[in-house]
Scaffold this motif. Structure first.
Motif, short mmCIF file in Angstrom:
data_model
loop_
_atom_site.label_atom_id
_atom_site.label_comp_id
_atom_site.label_asym_id
_atom_site.label_seq_id
_atom_site.Cartn_x
_atom_site.Cartn_y
_atom_site.Cartn_z
N PHE A 170 0.82 -1.21 0.00
CA PHE A 170 0.00 0.00 0.00
C PHE A 170 0.86 1.26 0.00
N ARG A 171 1.96 1.25 0.75
CA ARG A 171 2.85 2.41 0.75
C ARG A 171 3.40 2.67 -0.65
N LEU A 192 0.58 4.03 -2.88
CA LEU A 192 0.28 5.43 -2.56
C LEU A 192 1.41 6.36 -3.00
N TYR A 233 3.28 5.83 -5.60
CA TYR A 233 3.07 5.93 -7.05
C TYR A 233 1.96 6.93 -7.37
N LEU A 234 0.89 6.88 -6.59
CA LEU A 234 -0.22 7.82 -6.80
C LEU A 234 0.25 9.26 -6.57
N ASN A 235 1.02 9.48 -5.53
CA ASN A 235 1.48 10.83 -5.21
C ASN A 235 2.39 11.43 -6.27
N ARG A 254 -2.56 8.84 -13.14
CA ARG A 254 -3.38 8.89 -11.93
C ARG A 254 -4.46 7.82 -11.93
N ILE A 274 -4.88 4.72 -9.16
CA ILE A 274 -6.10 4.51 -8.38
C ILE A 274 -6.67 3.12 -8.66
N GLU A 321 -6.95 -2.97 -2.45
CA GLU A 321 -7.92 -2.84 -1.36
C GLU A 321 -8.98 -3.93 -1.43
N ILE A 342 -4.65 0.66 -6.63
CA ILE A 342 -5.03 0.75 -5.22
C ILE A 342 -6.38 0.07 -4.99
#
Length: 128
Positions: free
Chosen positions: A15-16, A19, A21-23, A30, A34, A41, A37
């Protein structure tokens, strides 16, 4: 066979990384971040198989349902991989963080369904 349960530290690391990668994702990346993720999830927080998530249709996801006067976001799987412990269908409630991700993915849904990736040119690439 038995379900594989990874160590919590490995799930946190995944998850880190997702996230992170998303940032740092560009506008073209983008949606893909998502989507990744959402897959993580659904697999690790809601018990879905990736094959179940990747074939969902928008009609199986209800983010605005009410039950006994309370919000009840959920996904309906009208089929399930059978075993002696499962039935032919599942209704899976979505926690608020999962519902938020699905609200984004459903808003972006194209003819290919909610789970797809985008190429650098913005073309939808179905998940398979």
């Amino acid at each position: 066979g038995s379900a594989y349960t990874p160590k919590v530290s490995i799930v946190r690391q995944m998850f880190r990384q997702a996230l992170a990668y998303l940032n740092r994702a560009t506008s073209h990346e983008r949606h893909n971040a998502i989507t990744i993720i959402a897959l993580l999830e659904m697999a690790y927080l809601a018990g879905f198989r990736i094959s179940e998530v990747s074939t969902l249709l928008p009609t199986q996801i209800d983010l605005y349902a009410k039950w006994n006067g309370h919000a009840f976001a959920h996904i309906v799987l009208d089929w399930a991989k059978s075993s002696r412990f499962t039935t032919a269908a599942r209704i899976v409630p979505l926690a608020k963080p999962l519902a938020r991700i699905w609200a984004y993915l459903l808003a972006e849904t194209l003819e290919v369904g909610p789970i797809y990736f985008k190429s650098t040119t913005g073309k939808a690439i179905p998940f398979s």
